[in-house]
Motif scaffolding. Structure first.
Motif, PDB file in Angstrom:
ATOM      1  N   PRO A   6       0.812  -1.220   0.000  1.00 16.10           N
ATOM      2  CA  PRO A   6       0.000   0.000   0.000  1.00 16.10           C
ATOM      3  C   PRO A   6       0.846   1.271   0.000  1.00 16.10           C
ATOM      4  O   PRO A   6       0.540   2.240  -0.708  1.00 16.10           O
ATOM      5  CB  PRO A   6      -0.820  -0.131   1.290  1.00 16.10           C
ATOM      6  N   ALA A   7       1.945   1.277   0.785  1.00 19.60           N
ATOM      7  CA  ALA A   7       2.815   2.453   0.822  1.00 19.60           C
ATOM      8  C   ALA A   7       3.533   2.637  -0.506  1.00 19.60           C
ATOM      9  O   ALA A   7       3.717   3.772  -0.976  1.00 19.60           O
ATOM     10  CB  ALA A   7       3.830   2.316   1.964  1.00 19.60           C
ATOM     11  N   SER A   9       2.382   1.716  -3.372  1.00 18.19           N
ATOM     12  CA  SER A   9       1.343   2.211  -4.272  1.00 18.19           C
ATOM     13  C   SER A   9       1.152   3.716  -4.112  1.00 18.19           C
ATOM     14  O   SER A   9       1.056   4.453  -5.093  1.00 18.19           O
ATOM     15  CB  SER A   9       0.028   1.477  -3.990  1.00 18.19           C
ATOM     16  N   ASP A  10       1.115   4.164  -2.874  1.00 21.73           N
ATOM     17  CA  ASP A  10       0.942   5.596  -2.627  1.00 21.73           C
ATOM     18  C   ASP A  10       2.160   6.407  -3.068  1.00 21.73           C
ATOM     19  O   ASP A  10       2.028   7.512  -3.599  1.00 21.73           O
ATOM     20  CB  ASP A  10       0.679   5.840  -1.136  1.00 21.73           C
ATOM     21  N   LYS A  11       3.351   5.857  -2.871  1.00 22.91           N
ATOM     22  CA  LYS A  11       4.590   6.567  -3.209  1.00 22.91           C
ATOM     23  C   LYS A  11       4.664   6.895  -4.699  1.00 22.91           C
ATOM     24  O   LYS A  11       5.042   8.014  -5.090  1.00 22.91           O
ATOM     25  CB  LYS A  11       5.799   5.722  -2.806  1.00 22.91           C
ATOM     26  N   GLY A  13       1.994   6.420  -6.877  1.00 23.88           N
ATOM     27  CA  GLY A  13       0.678   6.673  -7.438  1.00 23.88           C
ATOM     28  C   GLY A  13       0.177   5.555  -8.334  1.00 23.88           C
ATOM     29  O   GLY A  13      -0.345   5.812  -9.425  1.00 23.88           O
ATOM     30  N   SER A  15      -2.119   2.260  -9.523  1.00 24.98           N
ATOM     31  CA  SER A  15      -3.446   1.654  -9.410  1.00 24.98           C
ATOM     32  C   SER A  15      -3.295   0.177  -9.051  1.00 24.98           C
ATOM     33  O   SER A  15      -2.190  -0.368  -9.049  1.00 24.98           O
ATOM     34  CB  SER A  15      -4.206   1.782 -10.732  1.00 24.98           C
ATOM     35  N   SER A 134       9.601   5.592   5.825  1.00 30.57           N
ATOM     36  CA  SER A 134       9.178   5.467   4.434  1.00 30.57           C
ATOM     37  C   SER A 134       9.473   4.056   3.938  1.00 30.57           C
ATOM     38  O   SER A 134      10.309   3.333   4.500  1.00 30.57           O
ATOM     39  CB  SER A 134       9.909   6.479   3.552  1.00 30.57           C
ATOM     40  N   ASP A 206      -8.835  -1.238   1.865  1.00 31.35           N
ATOM     41  CA  ASP A 206      -9.715  -0.555   0.920  1.00 31.35           C
ATOM     42  C   ASP A 206     -11.140  -1.103   0.894  1.00 31.35           C
ATOM     43  O   ASP A 206     -12.084  -0.364   0.617  1.00 31.35           O
ATOM     44  CB  ASP A 206      -9.126  -0.641  -0.493  1.00 31.35           C
ATOM     45  N   GLU A 212      -4.256   1.259   8.258  1.00 31.76           N
ATOM     46  CA  GLU A 212      -3.123   0.642   7.564  1.00 31.76           C
ATOM     47  C   GLU A 212      -2.347  -0.301   8.475  1.00 31.76           C
ATOM     48  O   GLU A 212      -1.890  -1.361   8.045  1.00 31.76           O
ATOM     49  CB  GLU A 212      -2.180   1.715   7.006  1.00 31.76           C
TER      50      GLU A 212
END
Length: 372
Positions: A6-7, A9-11, A13, A15, A134, A206, A212
């Motif tokens: 998940p991290a 993915s966020d880092k 961006g 999908s 991070s 999600d 998290e």
């Protein structure tokens, strides 16, 4: 790395389908290596490959950590997969050699070490999230710890069969049919394990709305169940037999994973992950162990079975990712239930214990001598 998807993915961006592609590239790298390992294992043996592959895994993990863009992430994930594929085959071949030296089933116990590492990684991931580290810093620290450890452990590996004996017992003869049957079982089991490892965090966060930190805890809980199952697996296998154990494990995995995807509570789903891990834990180690005992030299047979198994690990995340885009992640995860039922069905077609022992095998347990 799975607890930080998940991290990651966020880092960058990403999908869900992009995560699936990343896992596909990693799996392709592993599968390419595994498909070439029959000949490589015969020539070099598991000890030599372990001494190279383990440090390379640590180095390529650090490269994944520093990937700044999605294309570079794909490149580093592929390199990580290449190193991991070689390491995995060599570890299992080395484990089969240890089984033969001791003359009894030990593979489940050795795979319990994998679970212990996964649990530790999951707990460290949860701690890293809580501490605000991070994903880059976290994975780099893991790589820096793993590199010297892999070098130190390289002194403990057992010698492999002589190359000429390995060739006679392995690649120059056609693989017994049971090796491919076990490969199908491994395919299903690895696909279930990979589905949990790669998608449970996103599902809990999600779909069920878990924080998290709780979502990250799902994987170590799953691995805790795997650890318990594998610690007891060799004793249970000795008592009830591999064929029955695989069939019961498939049915139990289907029932417990159905509980995960039908529950509306993230706490219940995380608790059910323990039961899923306990149920599926012994399927892939037993399949690999039986494949290693089907020929005189375990390396090539294990490479063949594991290559088929990792095809499931390769396809699983991709299928789940694209189906979740088409329908929902909850519906896509239902594939794991169906695959578990397939495991139980195929177990019925495994040869009965007591068939002829392959040349070069030194195993007193009849089930380890399942040459077709």
């Amino acid at each position: 790395m799975t607890v930080r998807l998940p991290a990651l993915s966020d880092k960058l961006g990403l999908s869900e389908s992009s995560i699936g592609v990343t896992l596909l590239v990693w799996g392709l790298g592993a599968l390419v290596t595994m498909q070439s390992m029959r000949g490589v294992m015969t020539r070099f043996g598991s000890r030599s490959i372990l001494r190279v592959g383990a440090p390379l895994c640590a180095v390529t993990l650090a490269m994944v950590a520093f990937a700044p863009t999605f294309p570079l992430l794909l490149v580093t994930a592929g390199l990580f997969g290449l190193a991991f594929g070689a390491l995995d085959i060599a570890m299992n071949a080395q484990g089969s050699t240890v089984e033969r030296v001791h003359g009894r089933p030990l593979m489940n116990g050795m795979h319990a070490g994998w679970c212990a590492g996964a649990i530790s990684a999951g707990l460290l991931g949860t701690a890293a999230i809580a501490a605000g580290l991070s994903v880059t810093v976290h994975l780099t620290l893991i790589a820096l710890l793993a590199l010297p450890a892999s070098v130190a452990l390289s002194r403990t590996y057992l010698p492999d069969p002589a190359p000429e004996k390995a060739a006679e017992a392995g690649t120059r003869r056609r693989m017994p049919a049971v090796v491919y049957l076990l490969g199908v079982i491994a395919f299903c089991a690895f696909m279930v394990e990979g589905t949990v490892a790669d998608w449970n965090g996103l599902y809990l966060r999600d779909v069920l709305g878990a924080p998290e930190a709780l979502a990250a805890a799902g994987y170590p809980v799953f691995e805790a169940g795997m650890l318990l199952g594998r610690l007891a697996g060799d004793r249970v296998r000795t008592r009830f037999g591999a064929k029955m154990m695989i069939a019961v494990s498939g049915l139990a995995t289907a029932a417990t994973f159905a509980l995960v995807i039908t529950s509306a509570s993230p706490v219940v789903a995380v608790a059910a992950m323990l039961l899923v891990g306990l149920s599926v834990a012994t399927v892939s180690p037993i399949a690999i162990s039986l494949a290693g005992a089907a020929t005189g030299n375990p390396g090539p047979a294990i490479a063949q079975t594991a290559a088929l198994g990792y095809a499931g690990l390769l396809l699983g995340p991709v299928v789940i990712g694209f189906l979740s885009d088409l329908a929902s992640l909850r519906a896509a995860l239902g594939i794991a239930v169906a695959l578990s039922l397939v495991i139980a069905l195929i177990a019925r077609f495994l040869p009965r214990p007591g068939t002829a022992r392959p040349a070069g095998a030194a195993d007193p347990e009849p089930e380890l001598s399942m040459a077709a």
